[in-house]
Design a protein around this motif. Sequence first.
Motif, PDB file in Angstrom:
ATOM      1  N   GLU A 123     -24.199 -15.967  91.117  1.00 41.81           N
ATOM      2  CA  GLU A 123     -23.760 -16.994  92.064  1.00 41.81           C
ATOM      3  C   GLU A 123     -24.193 -18.402  91.679  1.00 41.81           C
ATOM      4  OE1 GLU A 123     -25.411 -14.107  93.232  1.00 41.81           O
ATOM      5  OE2 GLU A 123     -23.496 -13.130  93.653  1.00 41.81           O
ATOM      6  N   THR A 124     -24.658 -18.600  90.463  1.00 36.63           N
ATOM      7  CA  THR A 124     -25.123 -19.919  90.043  1.00 36.63           C
ATOM      8  C   THR A 124     -24.436 -20.353  88.750  1.00 36.63           C
ATOM      9  OG1 THR A 124     -26.926 -19.120  88.647  1.00 36.63           O
ATOM     10  CG2 THR A 124     -27.408 -19.395  91.012  1.00 36.63           C
ATOM     11  N   PRO A 125     -24.440 -21.651  88.483  1.00 37.94           N
ATOM     12  CA  PRO A 125     -23.830 -22.155  87.250  1.00 37.94           C
ATOM     13  C   PRO A 125     -24.823 -22.291  86.091  1.00 37.94           C
ATOM     14  CG  PRO A 125     -24.365 -23.999  88.657  1.00 37.94           C
ATOM     15  CD  PRO A 125     -24.760 -22.736  89.412  1.00 37.94           C
ATOM     16  N   TYR A 126     -26.034 -21.767  86.235  1.00 39.07           N
ATOM     17  CA  TYR A 126     -27.123 -22.085  85.320  1.00 39.07           C
ATOM     18  C   TYR A 126     -27.180 -21.267  84.037  1.00 39.07           C
ATOM     19  CZ  TYR A 126     -28.834 -24.254  89.610  1.00 39.07           C
ATOM     20  OH  TYR A 126     -28.953 -24.989  90.751  1.00 39.07           O
ATOM     21  N   PHE A 127     -26.369 -20.228  83.922  1.00 40.38           N
ATOM     22  CA  PHE A 127     -26.508 -19.318  82.794  1.00 40.38           C
ATOM     23  C   PHE A 127     -25.259 -19.313  81.924  1.00 40.38           C
ATOM     24  CE2 PHE A 127     -29.199 -17.970  86.265  1.00 40.38           C
ATOM     25  CZ  PHE A 127     -30.427 -17.940  85.635  1.00 40.38           C
ATOM     26  N   THR A 128     -25.468 -19.198  80.621  1.00 39.72           N
ATOM     27  CA  THR A 128     -24.360 -19.143  79.677  1.00 39.72           C
ATOM     28  C   THR A 128     -23.674 -17.779  79.744  1.00 39.72           C
ATOM     29  OG1 THR A 128     -25.686 -18.266  77.855  1.00 39.72           O
ATOM     30  CG2 THR A 128     -25.618 -20.692  78.113  1.00 39.72           C
ATOM     31  N   GLU A 129     -22.508 -17.686  79.160  1.00 42.23           N
ATOM     32  CA  GLU A 129     -21.800 -16.397  79.133  1.00 42.23           C
ATOM     33  C   GLU A 129     -22.607 -15.315  78.399  1.00 42.23           C
ATOM     34  OE1 GLU A 129     -19.157 -15.486  81.003  1.00 42.23           O
ATOM     35  OE2 GLU A 129     -19.474 -17.466  81.861  1.00 42.23           O
ATOM     36  N   PRO A 130     -23.208 -15.606  77.241  1.00 42.58           N
ATOM     37  CA  PRO A 130     -24.049 -14.582  76.610  1.00 42.58           C
ATOM     38  C   PRO A 130     -25.235 -14.163  77.497  1.00 42.58           C
ATOM     39  CG  PRO A 130     -23.490 -16.262  75.016  1.00 42.58           C
ATOM     40  CD  PRO A 130     -23.025 -16.765  76.361  1.00 42.58           C
ATOM     41  N   GLU A 131     -25.858 -15.114  78.162  1.00 40.75           N
ATOM     42  CA  GLU A 131     -26.971 -14.775  79.056  1.00 40.75           C
ATOM     43  C   GLU A 131     -26.488 -13.908  80.213  1.00 40.75           C
ATOM     44  OE1 GLU A 131     -29.823 -18.698  78.388  1.00 40.75           O
ATOM     45  OE2 GLU A 131     -28.271 -18.761  79.943  1.00 40.75           O
ATOM     46  N   ARG A 132     -25.344 -14.231  80.772  1.00 41.10           N
ATOM     47  CA  ARG A 132     -24.785 -13.434  81.868  1.00 41.10           C
ATOM     48  C   ARG A 132     -24.500 -11.995  81.412  1.00 41.10           C
ATOM     49  NH1 ARG A 132     -23.224 -16.286  86.249  1.00 41.10           N
ATOM     50  NH2 ARG A 132     -23.328 -18.540  86.054  1.00 41.10           N
ATOM     51  N   ALA A 133     -23.948 -11.871  80.212  1.00 41.34           N
ATOM     52  CA  ALA A 133     -23.661 -10.532  79.685  1.00 41.34           C
ATOM     53  C   ALA A 133     -24.953  -9.737  79.503  1.00 41.34           C
ATOM     54  CB  ALA A 133     -22.900 -10.645  78.369  1.00 41.34           C
ATOM     55  N   ALA A 134     -25.997 -10.394  79.006  1.00 42.60           N
ATOM     56  CA  ALA A 134     -27.285  -9.723  78.813  1.00 42.60           C
ATOM     57  C   ALA A 134     -27.939  -9.384  80.149  1.00 42.60           C
ATOM     58  CB  ALA A 134     -28.208 -10.598  77.971  1.00 42.60           C
ATOM     59  N   LEU A 135     -27.845 -10.278  81.126  1.00 43.76           N
ATOM     60  CA  LEU A 135     -28.399  -9.995  82.452  1.00 43.76           C
ATOM     61  C   LEU A 135     -27.693  -8.805  83.103  1.00 43.76           C
ATOM     62  CD1 LEU A 135     -28.901 -13.651  83.685  1.00 43.76           C
ATOM     63  CD2 LEU A 135     -30.708 -11.909  83.552  1.00 43.76           C
ATOM     64  N   ALA A 136     -26.383  -8.747  82.982  1.00 44.40           N
ATOM     65  CA  ALA A 136     -25.641  -7.608  83.538  1.00 44.40           C
ATOM     66  C   ALA A 136     -26.071  -6.317  82.849  1.00 44.40           C
ATOM     67  CB  ALA A 136     -24.135  -7.827  83.393  1.00 44.40           C
ATOM     68  N   LEU A 137     -26.180  -6.352  81.529  1.00 47.12           N
ATOM     69  CA  LEU A 137     -26.617  -5.165  80.795  1.00 47.12           C
ATOM     70  C   LEU A 137     -28.012  -4.746  81.238  1.00 47.12           C
ATOM     71  CD1 LEU A 137     -25.988  -3.084  78.612  1.00 47.12           C
ATOM     72  CD2 LEU A 137     -26.855  -4.726  76.922  1.00 47.12           C
ATOM     73  N   SER A 138     -28.885  -5.716  81.443  1.00 51.95           N
ATOM     74  CA  SER A 138     -30.241  -5.406  81.901  1.00 51.95           C
ATOM     75  C   SER A 138     -30.219  -4.719  83.264  1.00 51.95           C
ATOM     76  CB  SER A 138     -31.076  -6.688  81.974  1.00 51.95           C
ATOM     77  OG  SER A 138     -32.399  -6.400  82.353  1.00 51.95           O
ATOM     78  N   GLU A 139     -29.411  -5.227  84.176  1.00 47.64           N
ATOM     79  CA  GLU A 139     -29.330  -4.620  85.506  1.00 47.64           C
ATOM     80  C   GLU A 139     -28.817  -3.183  85.433  1.00 47.64           C
ATOM     81  OE1 GLU A 139     -27.136  -7.157  88.158  1.00 47.64           O
ATOM     82  OE2 GLU A 139     -28.779  -8.604  88.256  1.00 47.64           O
ATOM     83  N   TYR A 140     -27.747  -2.977  84.684  1.00 47.95           N
ATOM     84  CA  TYR A 140     -27.174  -1.637  84.597  1.00 47.95           C
ATOM     85  C   TYR A 140     -28.109  -0.674  83.875  1.00 47.95           C
ATOM     86  CZ  TYR A 140     -22.678  -2.735  86.675  1.00 47.95           C
ATOM     87  OH  TYR A 140     -21.683  -3.065  87.559  1.00 47.95           O
ATOM     88  N   ALA A 141     -28.723  -1.118  82.783  1.00 49.37           N
ATOM     89  CA  ALA A 141     -29.620  -0.240  82.026  1.00 49.37           C
ATOM     90  C   ALA A 141     -30.912   0.052  82.784  1.00 49.37           C
ATOM     91  CB  ALA A 141     -29.931  -0.869  80.669  1.00 49.37           C
ATOM     92  N   THR A 142     -31.262  -0.799  83.722  1.00 49.21           N
ATOM     93  CA  THR A 142     -32.460  -0.573  84.539  1.00 49.21           C
ATOM     94  C   THR A 142     -32.165   0.363  85.709  1.00 49.21           C
ATOM     95  OG1 THR A 142     -33.403  -2.696  83.892  1.00 49.21           O
ATOM     96  CG2 THR A 142     -34.196  -1.751  85.966  1.00 49.21           C
ATOM     97  N   ARG A 143     -30.966   0.293  86.248  1.00 48.25           N
ATOM     98  CA  ARG A 143     -30.581   1.099  87.413  1.00 48.25           C
ATOM     99  C   ARG A 143     -29.709   2.280  86.990  1.00 48.25           C
ATOM    100  NH1 ARG A 143     -29.361  -4.310  90.710  1.00 48.25           N
ATOM    101  NH2 ARG A 143     -31.262  -4.366  91.949  1.00 48.25           N
ATOM    102  N   LEU A 144     -30.167   3.070  86.058  1.00 48.71           N
ATOM    103  CA  LEU A 144     -29.367   4.145  85.474  1.00 48.71           C
ATOM    104  C   LEU A 144     -28.883   5.179  86.490  1.00 48.71           C
ATOM    105  CD1 LEU A 144     -31.363   4.780  82.184  1.00 48.71           C
ATOM    106  CD2 LEU A 144     -29.168   3.594  82.451  1.00 48.71           C
ATOM    107  N   ALA A 145     -29.666   5.477  87.486  1.00 48.52           N
ATOM    108  CA  ALA A 145     -29.318   6.541  88.424  1.00 48.52           C
ATOM    109  C   ALA A 145     -28.445   6.073  89.586  1.00 48.52           C
ATOM    110  CB  ALA A 145     -30.591   7.179  88.982  1.00 48.52           C
ATOM    111  N   ASP A 146     -28.086   4.803  89.616  1.00 49.28           N
ATOM    112  CA  ASP A 146     -27.356   4.262  90.762  1.00 49.28           C
ATOM    113  C   ASP A 146     -25.858   4.528  90.753  1.00 49.28           C
ATOM    114  OD1 ASP A 146     -29.755   3.317  91.634  1.00 49.28           O
ATOM    115  OD2 ASP A 146     -29.284   1.196  91.406  1.00 49.28           O
ATOM    116  N   ARG A 147     -25.316   5.003  89.636  1.00 56.93           N
ATOM    117  CA  ARG A 147     -23.865   5.200  89.562  1.00 56.93           C
ATOM    118  C   ARG A 147     -23.555   6.306  88.569  1.00 56.93           C
ATOM    119  NH1 ARG A 147     -25.730   0.639  87.755  1.00 56.93           N
ATOM    120  NH2 ARG A 147     -25.228  -0.550  89.594  1.00 56.93           N
ATOM    121  N   PRO A 148     -22.389   6.933  88.712  1.00 60.22           N
ATOM    122  CA  PRO A 148     -22.029   8.034  87.810  1.00 60.22           C
ATOM    123  C   PRO A 148     -21.914   7.598  86.348  1.00 60.22           C
ATOM    124  CG  PRO A 148     -20.506   7.931  89.671  1.00 60.22           C
ATOM    125  CD  PRO A 148     -21.405   6.749  89.772  1.00 60.22           C
TER     126      PRO A 148
END
Length: 151
Positions: A77-102
């Motif tokens: 929800e912020t303009p502060y991050f680059t596209e590569p940073e956003r992609a890495a942040l999303a990957l971090s969230e998904y790889a950290t929450r492995l059991a949250d989705r099929p």
Amino acid sequence: MEPRLKKTAPQPDVTKAVNLLYKSAFSAGVPKTVLELVHLRASQINGCAPCADSGARSMRQAGETDDRLFAVPVWRETPYFTEPERAALALSEYATRLADRPDPVPDAIWDEAAKHFTDEQLGAIVLWIATSNFFNRINVTTRQQAPQVWG
């Protein structure tokens, strides 16, 4: 809340192994800011006070702005991050929450990260996310606290 262990420093062989993980992750050409962001985000998700504290302090010492540091939990929800940073942040969230989705890390998340990083860099990012989660689990399980800083 009191820590469950007074000393959680790993044995010397573990320290050597962690140093090798660090060296590997940080030598693959991924911008240090990206690795610091994925560490901070994983630590926030896992509620790891020492890692979230040290990660934010480390980033601030490296010149990171408060705007970006305060916005990591709401990076979408912020303009502060680059596209590569956003992609890495999303990957971090998904790889950290492995059991949250099929499908723990959907192709769309991986593919977006792959647009910005080489295979070697993606491997380093995944390694650093896993290493962050490793430390998060030790610290949260043993109830380690962030250091008290006054002033």
